[in-house]
Design an enzyme around this catalytic site. Structure first.
Site, PDB file in Angstrom:
ATOM      1  N   ASN A   1       0.856  -1.185   0.000  1.00 26.08           N
ATOM      2  CA  ASN A   1       0.000   0.000   0.000  1.00 26.08           C
ATOM      3  C   ASN A   1       0.895   1.239   0.000  1.00 26.08           C
ATOM      4  O   ASN A   1       1.691   1.442   0.924  1.00 26.08           O
ATOM      5  CB  ASN A   1      -0.898  -0.038   1.251  1.00 26.08           C
ATOM      6  CG  ASN A   1      -1.824   1.154   1.328  1.00 26.08           C
ATOM      7  OD1 ASN A   1      -1.407   2.282   1.077  1.00 26.08           O
ATOM      8  ND2 ASN A   1      -3.068   0.930   1.691  1.00 26.08           N
TER       9      ASN A   1
ATOM     10  N   HIS B   1       1.017   6.283   1.657  1.00 23.39           N
ATOM     11  CA  HIS B   1       1.802   7.261   2.411  1.00 23.39           C
ATOM     12  C   HIS B   1       2.964   7.841   1.618  1.00 23.39           C
ATOM     13  O   HIS B   1       3.589   8.798   2.063  1.00 23.39           O
ATOM     14  CB  HIS B   1       2.230   6.670   3.754  1.00 23.39           C
ATOM     15  CG  HIS B   1       1.029   6.391   4.607  1.00 23.39           C
ATOM     16  ND1 HIS B   1       0.057   7.352   4.822  1.00 23.39           N
ATOM     17  CD2 HIS B   1       0.590   5.273   5.227  1.00 23.39           C
ATOM     18  CE1 HIS B   1      -0.909   6.831   5.559  1.00 23.39           C
ATOM     19  NE2 HIS B   1      -0.616   5.572   5.814  1.00 23.39           N
TER      20      HIS B   1
ATOM     21  N   HIS C   1      -5.633   3.724  -1.667  1.00 19.15           N
ATOM     22  CA  HIS C   1      -6.960   4.049  -1.147  1.00 19.15           C
ATOM     23  C   HIS C   1      -7.322   5.438  -1.651  1.00 19.15           C
ATOM     24  O   HIS C   1      -6.687   6.424  -1.263  1.00 19.15           O
ATOM     25  CB  HIS C   1      -6.910   4.012   0.387  1.00 19.15           C
ATOM     26  CG  HIS C   1      -8.230   4.242   1.055  1.00 19.15           C
ATOM     27  ND1 HIS C   1      -8.371   4.186   2.421  1.00 19.15           N
ATOM     28  CD2 HIS C   1      -9.450   4.535   0.569  1.00 19.15           C
ATOM     29  CE1 HIS C   1      -9.633   4.422   2.738  1.00 19.15           C
ATOM     30  NE2 HIS C   1     -10.302   4.637   1.631  1.00 19.15           N
TER      31      HIS C   1
ATOM     32  N   ARG D   1      -9.493   8.090  -1.048  1.00 17.52           N
ATOM     33  CA  ARG D   1     -10.440   8.539  -0.023  1.00 17.52           C
ATOM     34  C   ARG D   1     -11.316   9.657  -0.568  1.00 17.52           C
ATOM     35  O   ARG D   1     -10.902  10.440  -1.418  1.00 17.52           O
ATOM     36  CB  ARG D   1      -9.667   9.049   1.206  1.00 17.52           C
ATOM     37  CG  ARG D   1      -8.941   7.973   1.977  1.00 17.52           C
ATOM     38  CD  ARG D   1      -8.304   8.585   3.222  1.00 17.52           C
ATOM     39  NE  ARG D   1      -9.309   9.158   4.061  1.00 17.52           N
ATOM     40  CZ  ARG D   1      -9.841   8.565   5.144  1.00 17.52           C
ATOM     41  NH1 ARG D   1      -9.401   7.387   5.531  1.00 17.52           N
ATOM     42  NH2 ARG D   1     -10.776   9.152   5.847  1.00 17.52           N
TER      43      ARG D   1
ATOM     44  N   ARG E   1      -7.027  12.815   0.924  1.00 16.62           N
ATOM     45  CA  ARG E   1      -5.920  13.314   1.747  1.00 16.62           C
ATOM     46  C   ARG E   1      -4.563  12.807   1.273  1.00 16.62           C
ATOM     47  O   ARG E   1      -3.542  13.392   1.596  1.00 16.62           O
ATOM     48  CB  ARG E   1      -6.138  12.961   3.215  1.00 16.62           C
ATOM     49  CG  ARG E   1      -5.997  11.507   3.533  1.00 16.62           C
ATOM     50  CD  ARG E   1      -5.977  11.279   5.024  1.00 16.62           C
ATOM     51  NE  ARG E   1      -7.263  11.576   5.641  1.00 16.62           N
ATOM     52  CZ  ARG E   1      -7.684  10.965   6.748  1.00 16.62           C
ATOM     53  NH1 ARG E   1      -6.925  10.073   7.352  1.00 16.62           N
ATOM     54  NH2 ARG E   1      -8.855  11.247   7.259  1.00 16.62           N
TER      55      ARG E   1
ATOM     56  N   GLU F   1      -8.613   0.477  -2.777  1.00 14.78           N
ATOM     57  CA  GLU F   1      -9.492   0.526  -1.599  1.00 14.78           C
ATOM     58  C   GLU F   1     -10.408   1.731  -1.762  1.00 14.78           C
ATOM     59  O   GLU F   1      -9.964   2.799  -2.182  1.00 14.78           O
ATOM     60  CB  GLU F   1      -8.673   0.706  -0.333  1.00 14.78           C
ATOM     61  CG  GLU F   1      -7.768  -0.447  -0.023  1.00 14.78           C
ATOM     62  CD  GLU F   1      -6.928  -0.150   1.210  1.00 14.78           C
ATOM     63  OE1 GLU F   1      -7.102   0.908   1.846  1.00 14.78           O
ATOM     64  OE2 GLU F   1      -6.087  -0.982   1.527  1.00 14.78           O
TER      65      GLU F   1
ATOM     66  N   THR G   1      -6.832   6.668  10.245  1.00 15.84           N
ATOM     67  CA  THR G   1      -6.740   5.610   9.248  1.00 15.84           C
ATOM     68  C   THR G   1      -8.016   4.779   9.359  1.00 15.84           C
ATOM     69  O   THR G   1      -8.859   5.067  10.209  1.00 15.84           O
ATOM     70  CB  THR G   1      -5.472   4.753   9.473  1.00 15.84           C
ATOM     71  OG1 THR G   1      -5.424   3.713   8.489  1.00 15.84           O
ATOM     72  CG2 THR G   1      -5.440   4.138  10.854  1.00 15.84           C
ATOM     73  N   THR G   2      -8.170   3.770   8.490  1.00 14.33           N
ATOM     74  CA  THR G   2      -9.379   2.953   8.537  1.00 14.33           C
ATOM     75  C   THR G   2      -9.448   2.265   9.898  1.00 14.33           C
ATOM     76  O   THR G   2      -8.580   1.470  10.230  1.00 14.33           O
ATOM     77  CB  THR G   2      -9.346   1.901   7.403  1.00 14.33           C
ATOM     78  OG1 THR G   2      -8.867   2.531   6.216  1.00 14.33           O
ATOM     79  CG2 THR G   2     -10.705   1.320   7.162  1.00 14.33           C
TER      80      THR G   2
ATOM     81  N   GLU H   1     -11.055  -9.126   3.147  1.00 20.83           N
ATOM     82  CA  GLU H   1      -9.787  -8.784   3.787  1.00 20.83           C
ATOM     83  C   GLU H   1     -10.071  -8.667   5.275  1.00 20.83           C
ATOM     84  O   GLU H   1     -10.902  -7.848   5.699  1.00 20.83           O
ATOM     85  CB  GLU H   1      -9.211  -7.471   3.247  1.00 20.83           C
ATOM     86  CG  GLU H   1      -7.881  -7.129   3.917  1.00 20.83           C
ATOM     87  CD  GLU H   1      -7.203  -5.897   3.345  1.00 20.83           C
ATOM     88  OE1 GLU H   1      -7.470  -5.523   2.192  1.00 20.83           O
ATOM     89  OE2 GLU H   1      -6.397  -5.301   4.091  1.00 20.83           O
TER      90      GLU H   1
ATOM     91  N   HIS I   1      -3.674  -4.364   7.840  1.00 19.80           N
ATOM     92  CA  HIS I   1      -3.805  -3.191   8.705  1.00 19.80           C
ATOM     93  C   HIS I   1      -2.937  -3.350   9.948  1.00 19.80           C
ATOM     94  O   HIS I   1      -3.123  -4.279  10.723  1.00 19.80           O
ATOM     95  CB  HIS I   1      -5.248  -2.893   9.138  1.00 19.80           C
ATOM     96  CG  HIS I   1      -5.421  -1.438   9.436  1.00 19.80           C
ATOM     97  ND1 HIS I   1      -5.044  -0.891  10.627  1.00 19.80           N
ATOM     98  CD2 HIS I   1      -5.858  -0.422   8.678  1.00 19.80           C
ATOM     99  CE1 HIS I   1      -5.256   0.410  10.580  1.00 19.80           C
ATOM    100  NE2 HIS I   1      -5.747   0.715   9.413  1.00 19.80           N
TER     101      HIS I   1
ATOM    102  N   HIS J   1       1.960   1.205   5.902  1.00 19.44           N
ATOM    103  CA  HIS J   1       2.635   2.187   6.739  1.00 19.44           C
ATOM    104  C   HIS J   1       4.019   1.728   7.180  1.00 19.44           C
ATOM    105  O   HIS J   1       4.986   2.504   7.140  1.00 19.44           O
ATOM    106  CB  HIS J   1       1.758   2.512   7.963  1.00 19.44           C
ATOM    107  CG  HIS J   1       2.322   3.595   8.800  1.00 19.44           C
ATOM    108  ND1 HIS J   1       3.103   3.349   9.901  1.00 19.44           N
ATOM    109  CD2 HIS J   1       2.246   4.939   8.678  1.00 19.44           C
ATOM    110  CE1 HIS J   1       3.479   4.502  10.421  1.00 19.44           C
ATOM    111  NE2 HIS J   1       2.968   5.475   9.707  1.00 19.44           N
TER     112      HIS J   1
HETATM  113  N1  PXP Z   1      -5.875  -2.872   4.286  1.00 18.44           N
HETATM  114  C1  PXP Z   1      -6.811  -1.897   4.326  1.00 18.44           C
HETATM  115  C2  PXP Z   1      -8.203  -2.245   3.925  1.00 18.44           C
HETATM  116  C3  PXP Z   1      -6.492  -0.591   4.717  1.00 18.44           C
HETATM  117  O1  PXP Z   1      -7.439   0.348   4.756  1.00 18.44           O
HETATM  118  C4  PXP Z   1      -5.142  -0.295   5.048  1.00 18.44           C
HETATM  119  C5  PXP Z   1      -4.778   1.096   5.428  1.00 18.44           C
HETATM  120  O2  PXP Z   1      -4.968   1.940   4.359  1.00 18.44           O
HETATM  121  C6  PXP Z   1      -4.206  -1.334   4.952  1.00 18.44           C
HETATM  122  C7  PXP Z   1      -4.593  -2.613   4.605  1.00 18.44           C
HETATM  123  C8  PXP Z   1      -2.763  -1.100   5.241  1.00 18.44           C
HETATM  124  O3  PXP Z   1      -2.589  -0.785   6.583  1.00 18.44           O
HETATM  125  P1  PXP Z   1      -1.169  -0.305   7.096  1.00 18.44           P
HETATM  126  O4  PXP Z   1      -0.871   0.982   6.397  1.00 18.44           O
HETATM  127  O5  PXP Z   1      -1.362  -0.168   8.559  1.00 18.44           O
HETATM  128  O6  PXP Z   1      -0.180  -1.381   6.712  1.00 18.44           O
END
Ligand code: PXP
Length: 239
Positions: free
Chosen positions: A6, A9, A42, A44, A48, A69, A99-100, A150, A188, A211
């Protein structure tokens, strides 16, 4: 086991200065060269981090697969249906969250969610639902007709040092989802420290991690951060 990186960031850093670096397209390419099996972003509603132009550019540049996402907002669903990523993962979205924060609160009669799933499905997109590791929610996801879920690993990420309860819950949830025919993804809050017990759960076929990889890229470089995560995931699976 697939590792999807992901890169939200990377865009967060760019948006901090509203400039053109770092570039998510370049970051995605570096992740792919280092062994990422897919790229997750993602879009959003509040834009952001990832912007509409990023979605368009990444949909052209990603050689592996793009996992988008998104919340079930008509405008965002329309963009997804136009761009046609390989996969769309529906997530809950609140404007003020950092965050989510949790999985989707599924309800059998949720017409908005049903409509979003149908629209994405009709556009030829594989749909996954981001949900908490609860048996009831998994059954509701199955009833909504999606091929994949997921599992939200946030509780595990917050509590793994204190004991095995959350990991057991993830194991039970993954086994149940697999048994009723769902493809199981997870993500996550996963980090270099806590990823391996989750990666070792045999029913999980895809991890979405952002992250921690982007954070450690500050020290190691993005390619090395992806390689190290990929190695941890693979060795957990095949010790
Ligand atoms: N999966 C989903 C559905 C998410 O919303 C996120 C955060 O955007 C992640 C995975 C990744 O999470 P992290 O950034 O904490 O690794």
């Amino acid at each position: 086991m697939r590792l999807y990186v992901n890169i939200d960031h990377v865009a967060t850093l760019r948006e901090a200065r509203q400039t053109d670096e770092p570039d998510p397209v370049r970051a995605a390419a570096a992740c792919e060269r280092a062994g990422a099996d897919g790229i997750t972003i993602h879009l959003r509603e509040d834009r952001r981090h990832i912007q509409d132009a990023d979605v368009a550019a990444l949909s052209r540049s990603v050689h592996t697969v793009l996992n988008l996402e998104l919340g079930a907002h008509p405008e965002i669903i329309r963009i997804a249906a136009r761009v046609k990523p390989f996969q769309a993962t529906l997530v809950p979205e609140k404007r003020r969250e950092i965050t989510t924060e949790g999985g989707l609160a599924l309800r059998a009669g949720d017409r908005k969610l049903r409509g979003a799933i149908a629209r994405l499905h009709d556009a030829g997109i594989r749909v996954s639902l981001f949900i908490d590791p609860s048996r009831r929610t998994i059954d509701l996801a199955r009833a909504l007709g999606v091929p994949a879920i997921e599992i939200h690993t946030g509780t595990y990420a917050h509590t793994w040092k204190r004991g095995p309860t959350a990991l057991r819950q993830l194991r039970r949830a993954a086994a149940h989802a697999h048994e009723i025919g769902l493809a199981v993804h997870a993500g996550h809050g996963l980090t270099y420290q806590n990823v391996q017990p989750v990666a070792a759960i045999p029913e999980i076929e895809e991890l979405n991690i952002g992250h921690s990889i982007v954070s450690n890229a500050v020290y190691w470089g993005l390619a090395e951060a992806v390689r190290r995560m990929k190695t941890l995931v693979e060795t957990a699976r095949n010790p």
